[in-house]
Design an enzyme around this catalytic site. Structure first.
Site, PDB file in Angstrom:
ATOM      1  N   CYS A  42      -2.262   7.505  -6.418  1.00  0.00           N
ATOM      2  CA  CYS A  42      -1.137   6.810  -6.461  1.00  0.00           C
ATOM      3  C   CYS A  42      -1.771   5.223  -6.773  1.00  0.00           C
ATOM      4  CB  CYS A  42      -0.965   6.774  -4.928  1.00  0.00           C
ATOM      5  SG  CYS A  42       0.329   5.173  -4.583  1.00  0.00           S
TER       6      CYS A  42
ATOM      7  N   CYS B  58      -0.989   2.163  -4.792  1.00  0.00           N
ATOM      8  CA  CYS B  58      -1.527   2.263  -3.440  1.00  0.00           C
ATOM      9  C   CYS B  58      -2.705   1.567  -3.590  1.00  0.00           C
ATOM     10  CB  CYS B  58      -1.329   3.659  -2.665  1.00  0.00           C
ATOM     11  SG  CYS B  58      -0.127   4.633  -2.825  1.00  0.00           S
ATOM     12  N   ASP B  59      -3.480   2.198  -4.689  1.00  0.00           N
ATOM     13  CA  ASP B  59      -5.032   2.056  -4.914  1.00  0.00           C
ATOM     14  C   ASP B  59      -5.588   1.062  -6.206  1.00  0.00           C
ATOM     15  OD1 ASP B  59      -5.153   3.687  -2.387  1.00  0.00           O
ATOM     16  OD2 ASP B  59      -5.403   5.511  -3.653  1.00  0.00           O
TER      17      ASP B  59
END
Ligand code: NAP
Length: 309
Positions: free
Chosen positions: A131, A134-135
């Site tokens: 992701c 997300c990261d």
């Protein structure tokens, strides 16, 4: 007899739990195989409103659970094995036990499709991620070469997003053309920071011995030539698998297996509601899943009210 059973304890399930608990419905919330859902597999969540410093994904989910339990939600480790939605009440089989319920909220989420490499598994959260949203902004990826695998809209979206952080984004795809929508493909191919590698697959993530991502080994599927790409991160974006197999044949699913919601959070079966990634292949964010969980809970509450009038 339960009033509400919620399947799944990701953002969607736990938000539905919070709302139905506050409506005094004492929901039974079943965790499934991955308590806390996909978010527990990411590191810092920086885009959930209310946490200006970011919050660890696992901690966020624990807090959500605590909040729902405070109002009477009963979170239980349990894996749904069978559902019978043909009559009323609905009959569920959970770890061999029968559970009857007046309403059901499906919040089973979706799983990231993995490449299936041992090195990918061993380096998950150590440079391998599923992701970019997300990261991608983590310090370890800043100004570093990054690799994205996949040729669909997700891979294109991830690659474009990562251009904000990485020095160069290598897009590795197993064929010679993208599956993504034309507009996304054109954007990706025109971007000066994105370098496509056609007809190529990742055969190994380097370096398991050093316990972090230093590169990937590639194989050209046409020539069998092998090469190594240096990188600090591998973003696997080869699709998601909605966790809806148990509902096949009962709940309307689209061609990719996602539940087709009807009028917001309802489904084709009255009394069955849906929330989160099992019904959303577009946004797939923690906050959108939470919003859908809220909507499903309100719908379930209204349904029960009408039933008991
Ligand atoms: P997808 O369209 O199914 O694409 C998956 C990609 O991964 C394909 O290019 C596929 O290759 C590749 N792939 C699959 N398994 C692989 C493996 N084992 N090794 C290497 N490559 C593999 O999935 P998606 O991109 O997640 O999109 C899913 C749906 O959501 C689509 O309908 C998409 O349009 C939609 N979506 C839309 C947006 C948007 O509109 N902004 C954003 C994201 C997703 P092949 O091409 O060779 O099959």
């Amino acid at each position: 007899m339960e009033k509400v059973v919620i399947i799944g304890t990701g953002c969607a399930g736990l938000t539905a739990a919070l709302y139905t608990a506050r409506a005094n419905l004492a929901p039974l919330v079943l965790t499934g195989k991955q308590p806390g859902g996909l978010l527990t597999t990411t590191s810092t969540v920086e885009n959930f409103p209310g946490f200006p410093e970011g919050i660890d994904g696992y901690e966020l989910m624990q807090r959500m659970q605590k909040q729902a339990e405070r109002f009477g939600a009963r979170v239980q480790f349990g894996v749904l094995e069978k559902v019978d939605l043909s009559g009323k009440p609905f009959v569920l089989t959970v770890d061999g036990e029968t559970v009857q319920t007046q309403t059901l909220i499906i919040a089973t989420g979706a799983s990231h499709r993995h490449l299936g490499l041992e090195s990918e598994h061993k380096l998950e959260n150590k440079g391998v991620t599923f992701c970019a949203t997300c990261d991608g902004a983590l310090p370890m990826f800043r100004s570093q070469p990054l690799v994205v695998v996949g040729g669909g809209d997700s891979a294109c979206e991830e690659a474009l997003y990562l251009t904000r952080f990485g020095s160069v984004i290598h897009l590795v795809h197993r064929r010679e053309s993208l599956r993504a929508s034309r507009i996304m493909a054109e954007r990706v191919l025109a971007h000066p920071k994105i370098k496509p590698h056609w007809d190529s697959v990742v055969t190994e993530v380097l370096d398991v011995k050093q316990d972090k991502v230093l590169g990937v080994r590639l194989k050209n599927v046409k020539t069998n030539a092998e090469s190594v790409l240096d990188c600090a991160g591998l973003f696997v974006a080869i699709g998601h698998i909605p966790n809806t197999q148990l509902f096949q044949g009962t709940i309307h699913l689209d061609d990719n297996g996602y539940i087709i919601p009807k009028k917001g959070a309802s489904t084709n079966v009255p009394g069955v509601f849906v929330a989160g990634d099992c019904a959303d292949h577009v946004y797939r964010q923690a906050i959108t899943a939470a919003g859908m969980g809220c909507a499903a809970a309100i719908e379930a509450e209204r349904y029960l009210e009408a039933l008991n009038q």
